[in-house]
Design a protein around this motif. Structure first.
Motif, PDB file in Angstrom:
ATOM      1  N   THR A  88       0.825  -1.215   0.000  1.00  0.00           N
ATOM      2  CA  THR A  88       0.000   0.000   0.000  1.00  0.00           C
ATOM      3  C   THR A  88       0.854   1.258   0.000  1.00  0.00           C
ATOM      4  O   THR A  88       1.803   1.378   0.789  1.00  0.00           O
ATOM      5  CB  THR A  88      -0.929   0.020   1.232  1.00  0.00           C
ATOM      6  N   ALA A  89       0.509   2.185  -0.878  1.00  0.00           N
ATOM      7  CA  ALA A  89       1.105   3.524  -0.872  1.00  0.00           C
ATOM      8  C   ALA A  89       0.123   4.469  -0.199  1.00  0.00           C
ATOM      9  O   ALA A  89      -1.062   4.486  -0.534  1.00  0.00           O
ATOM     10  CB  ALA A  89       1.383   3.993  -2.295  1.00  0.00           C
ATOM     11  N   ARG A  90       0.612   5.254   0.765  1.00  0.00           N
ATOM     12  CA  ARG A  90      -0.235   6.237   1.440  1.00  0.00           C
ATOM     13  C   ARG A  90       0.316   7.624   1.154  1.00  0.00           C
ATOM     14  O   ARG A  90       1.407   7.981   1.597  1.00  0.00           O
ATOM     15  CB  ARG A  90      -0.269   5.974   2.943  1.00  0.00           C
ATOM     16  N   ILE A  91      -0.413   8.404   0.394  1.00  0.00           N
ATOM     17  CA  ILE A  91       0.026   9.744   0.006  1.00  0.00           C
ATOM     18  C   ILE A  91      -0.295  10.727   1.127  1.00  0.00           C
ATOM     19  O   ILE A  91      -1.434  10.804   1.597  1.00  0.00           O
ATOM     20  CB  ILE A  91      -0.672  10.188  -1.292  1.00  0.00           C
ATOM     21  N   GLU A  92       0.720  11.493   1.550  1.00  0.00           N
ATOM     22  CA  GLU A  92       0.535  12.538   2.552  1.00  0.00           C
ATOM     23  C   GLU A  92       0.803  13.887   1.908  1.00  0.00           C
ATOM     24  O   GLU A  92       1.866  14.106   1.329  1.00  0.00           O
ATOM     25  CB  GLU A  92       1.479  12.339   3.739  1.00  0.00           C
ATOM     26  N   ILE A 132      -3.049   8.415 -11.305  1.00  0.00           N
ATOM     27  CA  ILE A 132      -2.090   8.201 -10.222  1.00  0.00           C
ATOM     28  C   ILE A 132      -2.096   6.740  -9.788  1.00  0.00           C
ATOM     29  O   ILE A 132      -1.045   6.118  -9.620  1.00  0.00           O
ATOM     30  CB  ILE A 132      -2.416   9.123  -9.031  1.00  0.00           C
ATOM     31  N   ILE A 133      -3.285   6.182  -9.626  1.00  0.00           N
ATOM     32  CA  ILE A 133      -3.393   4.776  -9.235  1.00  0.00           C
ATOM     33  C   ILE A 133      -2.691   3.881 -10.258  1.00  0.00           C
ATOM     34  O   ILE A 133      -1.918   2.988  -9.894  1.00  0.00           O
ATOM     35  CB  ILE A 133      -4.881   4.372  -9.096  1.00  0.00           C
ATOM     36  N   SER A 134      -2.942   4.148 -11.522  1.00  0.00           N
ATOM     37  CA  SER A 134      -2.332   3.327 -12.580  1.00  0.00           C
ATOM     38  C   SER A 134      -0.812   3.437 -12.554  1.00  0.00           C
ATOM     39  O   SER A 134      -0.092   2.433 -12.680  1.00  0.00           O
ATOM     40  CB  SER A 134      -2.862   3.759 -13.949  1.00  0.00           C
ATOM     41  N   ALA A 135      -0.309   4.664 -12.374  1.00  0.00           N
ATOM     42  CA  ALA A 135       1.141   4.862 -12.335  1.00  0.00           C
ATOM     43  C   ALA A 135       1.754   4.139 -11.143  1.00  0.00           C
ATOM     44  O   ALA A 135       2.776   3.444 -11.268  1.00  0.00           O
ATOM     45  CB  ALA A 135       1.463   6.353 -12.282  1.00  0.00           C
ATOM     46  N   PHE A 136       1.140   4.283  -9.989  1.00  0.00           N
ATOM     47  CA  PHE A 136       1.667   3.650  -8.785  1.00  0.00           C
ATOM     48  C   PHE A 136       1.643   2.128  -8.904  1.00  0.00           C
ATOM     49  O   PHE A 136       2.543   1.441  -8.403  1.00  0.00           O
ATOM     50  CB  PHE A 136       0.866   4.084  -7.558  1.00  0.00           C
ATOM     51  N   GLN A 137       0.622   1.589  -9.570  1.00  0.00           N
ATOM     52  CA  GLN A 137       0.558   0.141  -9.749  1.00  0.00           C
ATOM     53  C   GLN A 137       1.653  -0.345 -10.699  1.00  0.00           C
ATOM     54  O   GLN A 137       2.202  -1.432 -10.519  1.00  0.00           O
ATOM     55  CB  GLN A 137      -0.827  -0.257 -10.254  1.00  0.00           C
ATOM     56  N   VAL A 173      -3.515   2.235  -3.377  1.00  0.00           N
ATOM     57  CA  VAL A 173      -3.093   3.631  -3.277  1.00  0.00           C
ATOM     58  C   VAL A 173      -4.109   4.378  -2.428  1.00  0.00           C
ATOM     59  O   VAL A 173      -5.309   4.390  -2.743  1.00  0.00           O
ATOM     60  CB  VAL A 173      -2.984   4.295  -4.668  1.00  0.00           C
ATOM     61  N   THR A 174      -3.660   4.987  -1.324  1.00  0.00           N
ATOM     62  CA  THR A 174      -4.560   5.677  -0.415  1.00  0.00           C
ATOM     63  C   THR A 174      -4.081   7.110  -0.186  1.00  0.00           C
ATOM     64  O   THR A 174      -2.945   7.457  -0.477  1.00  0.00           O
ATOM     65  CB  THR A 174      -4.645   4.958   0.941  1.00  0.00           C
ATOM     66  N   GLU A 228      -5.354  12.811   7.508  1.00  0.00           N
ATOM     67  CA  GLU A 228      -4.745  13.690   8.506  1.00  0.00           C
ATOM     68  C   GLU A 228      -3.780  14.662   7.850  1.00  0.00           C
ATOM     69  O   GLU A 228      -3.567  15.768   8.333  1.00  0.00           O
ATOM     70  CB  GLU A 228      -4.012  12.867   9.563  1.00  0.00           C
ATOM     71  N   GLY A 229      -3.183  14.248   6.747  1.00  0.00           N
ATOM     72  CA  GLY A 229      -2.241  15.103   6.042  1.00  0.00           C
ATOM     73  C   GLY A 229      -0.809  14.892   6.467  1.00  0.00           C
ATOM     74  O   GLY A 229      -0.512  14.150   7.412  1.00  0.00           O
ATOM     75  N   TYR A 230       0.093  15.543   5.768  1.00  0.00           N
ATOM     76  CA  TYR A 230       1.523  15.401   6.015  1.00  0.00           C
ATOM     77  C   TYR A 230       1.931  16.073   7.308  1.00  0.00           C
ATOM     78  O   TYR A 230       1.532  17.193   7.601  1.00  0.00           O
ATOM     79  CB  TYR A 230       2.313  16.006   4.851  1.00  0.00           C
ATOM     80  N   ARG A 231       2.732  15.362   8.066  1.00  0.00           N
ATOM     81  CA  ARG A 231       3.331  15.908   9.282  1.00  0.00           C
ATOM     82  C   ARG A 231       4.714  15.294   9.432  1.00  0.00           C
ATOM     83  O   ARG A 231       4.855  14.075   9.452  1.00  0.00           O
ATOM     84  CB  ARG A 231       2.463  15.596  10.491  1.00  0.00           C
ATOM     85  N   SER A 232       5.722  16.127   9.514  1.00  0.00           N
ATOM     86  CA  SER A 232       7.091  15.639   9.616  1.00  0.00           C
ATOM     87  C   SER A 232       7.251  14.745  10.829  1.00  0.00           C
ATOM     88  O   SER A 232       6.757  15.050  11.915  1.00  0.00           O
ATOM     89  CB  SER A 232       8.063  16.819   9.705  1.00  0.00           C
ATOM     90  N   GLY A 233       7.938  13.604  10.637  1.00  0.00           N
ATOM     91  CA  GLY A 233       8.203  12.693  11.736  1.00  0.00           C
ATOM     92  C   GLY A 233       7.000  11.893  12.180  1.00  0.00           C
ATOM     93  O   GLY A 233       6.984  11.361  13.302  1.00  0.00           O
ATOM     94  N   LYS A 234       5.996  11.759  11.325  1.00  0.00           N
ATOM     95  CA  LYS A 234       4.764  11.082  11.731  1.00  0.00           C
ATOM     96  C   LYS A 234       5.013   9.650  12.203  1.00  0.00           C
ATOM     97  O   LYS A 234       4.381   9.167  13.148  1.00  0.00           O
ATOM     98  CB  LYS A 234       3.754  11.084  10.578  1.00  0.00           C
ATOM     99  N   LEU A 235       5.939   8.957  11.546  1.00  0.00           N
ATOM    100  CA  LEU A 235       6.192   7.574  11.927  1.00  0.00           C
ATOM    101  C   LEU A 235       6.887   7.474  13.282  1.00  0.00           C
ATOM    102  O   LEU A 235       7.000   6.378  13.841  1.00  0.00           O
ATOM    103  CB  LEU A 235       7.039   6.870  10.850  1.00  0.00           C
ATOM    104  N   ASN A 236       7.330   8.607  13.811  1.00  0.00           N
ATOM    105  CA  ASN A 236       7.966   8.583  15.126  1.00  0.00           C
ATOM    106  C   ASN A 236       6.968   8.760  16.263  1.00  0.00           C
ATOM    107  O   ASN A 236       7.348   8.699  17.428  1.00  0.00           O
ATOM    108  CB  ASN A 236       9.015   9.697  15.231  1.00  0.00           C
ATOM    109  N   GLN A 237       5.700   9.009  15.941  1.00  0.00           N
ATOM    110  CA  GLN A 237       4.733   9.222  17.010  1.00  0.00           C
ATOM    111  C   GLN A 237       4.659   7.965  17.883  1.00  0.00           C
ATOM    112  O   GLN A 237       4.642   6.849  17.408  1.00  0.00           O
ATOM    113  CB  GLN A 237       3.358   9.581  16.444  1.00  0.00           C
TER     114      GLN A 237
END
Length: 275
Positions: free
Chosen positions: A216-220, A238-243, A250-251, A255-264
């Protein structure tokens, strides 16, 4: 206050007499390279490490910016992808990345006669979870921006004041930061994420991340741009390109982009983390 910090930065480099800059091409390390060159001239050297986690476009930007500054620029290869401690993607992955980087830069600095290796860590970075900072400190790397308390916002202000046209360049951490901790990192996955982000940037969306979780690709995107993205972008294209790149799903992160989100959830645990 800002002018005082800039003068302190110039003085710091003058006192160093020589410096090798760990130079990614981001706004922080580029400001460091600019001020170092202004203070030291040919006694300053910018070095960019190249690996699968660096977008080719980022290397190109780094080369262009170094030429604009006038600083000597060297490119070398790092091999963090050979280290299972890195590719296994533990929460302290960046420790192993920066260990590889500075274990490569330090011998080069010694060989070329540079007394100091410096990086672009700023004061705000010290408040985030950045295990790579520990690796750099262990190897004697100095962080002039952090030492002088210069924040990210001040880096941009000073860069603008110095006439650097990339002063508002979006942050672009290494591609490995797009994966949740514990998911193995491979060259193929890095390339897949890189192609996806390049595709969206060519459509005009600059400040973004494509997070990768399995298939899965998650666009922020910044929250204020989400509605415009949905209404004006050919989502099926976009879906076709990502595939084609290898994603199955493709999602869009609402919540939107937030720097360091994976560190929460990790910030409070960093003091107990064992290397």
């Amino acid at each position: 206050m800002l002018e005082q910090k800039l003068e302190q930065l110039r003085t710091l480099f003058t006192e160093m007499e020589q410096a090798l800059i760990a130079y990614s091409g981001g706004v922080d390390s580029t400001l460091v390279a600019k001020v170092a060159y202004d203070a030291l001239g040919d006694r300053a050297l910018a070095v960019t490490a190249v690996s699968p986690s660096l977008l080719p476009e980022e290397l190109e930007d780094a080369q262009i910016q170094a030429t604009e500054i006038g600083i000597a620029h060297k490119v070398l290869q790092t091999n963090e992808m050979d280290n299972p401690n890195y590719t296994g993607n533990p929460v302290n992955r960046c420790y192993f990345c920066k260990s590889e980087l500075h274990d490569t830069l330090k011998p080069l600095a010694v060989q070329l006669g540079y007394l100091y290796v410096v990086d672009g860590v700023n004061a705000d970075d010290l408040r985030d979870y950045r295990p790579g900072i520990q690796a750099a400190k262990e190897r004697g790397v100095r962080s002039p921006l952090a030492e002088l308390g210069i924040t990210k916002a001040e880096v941009r202000q000073i860069s603008k004041q110095l006439g650097l046209y990339w002063w508002d360049k979006p942050a672009q951490p290494c591609l490995s930061s797009r994966f949740p901790y514990g998911e193995e990192i491979t060259v193929g996955k890095l390339q897949r994420v890189g192609r996806a982000e390049i595709y969206l940037r060519r459509l005009g969306w600059q400040n973004l991340r494509v997070r990768s979780e399995g298939d899965t690709a998650r666009i922020e995107l910044p929250p204020e741009q989400i509605k415009e993205f949905v209404l004006t972008t050919d989502l099926q294209a976009i879906i076709s390109a990502f595939q084609v790149y290898g994603f199955v799903y493709v999602t869009l992160d609402l919540e939107g982009y937030r720097s360091g989100k994976l560190n929460q959830g990790l910030i409070h645990a960093q003091t107990s983390l064992k290397i």
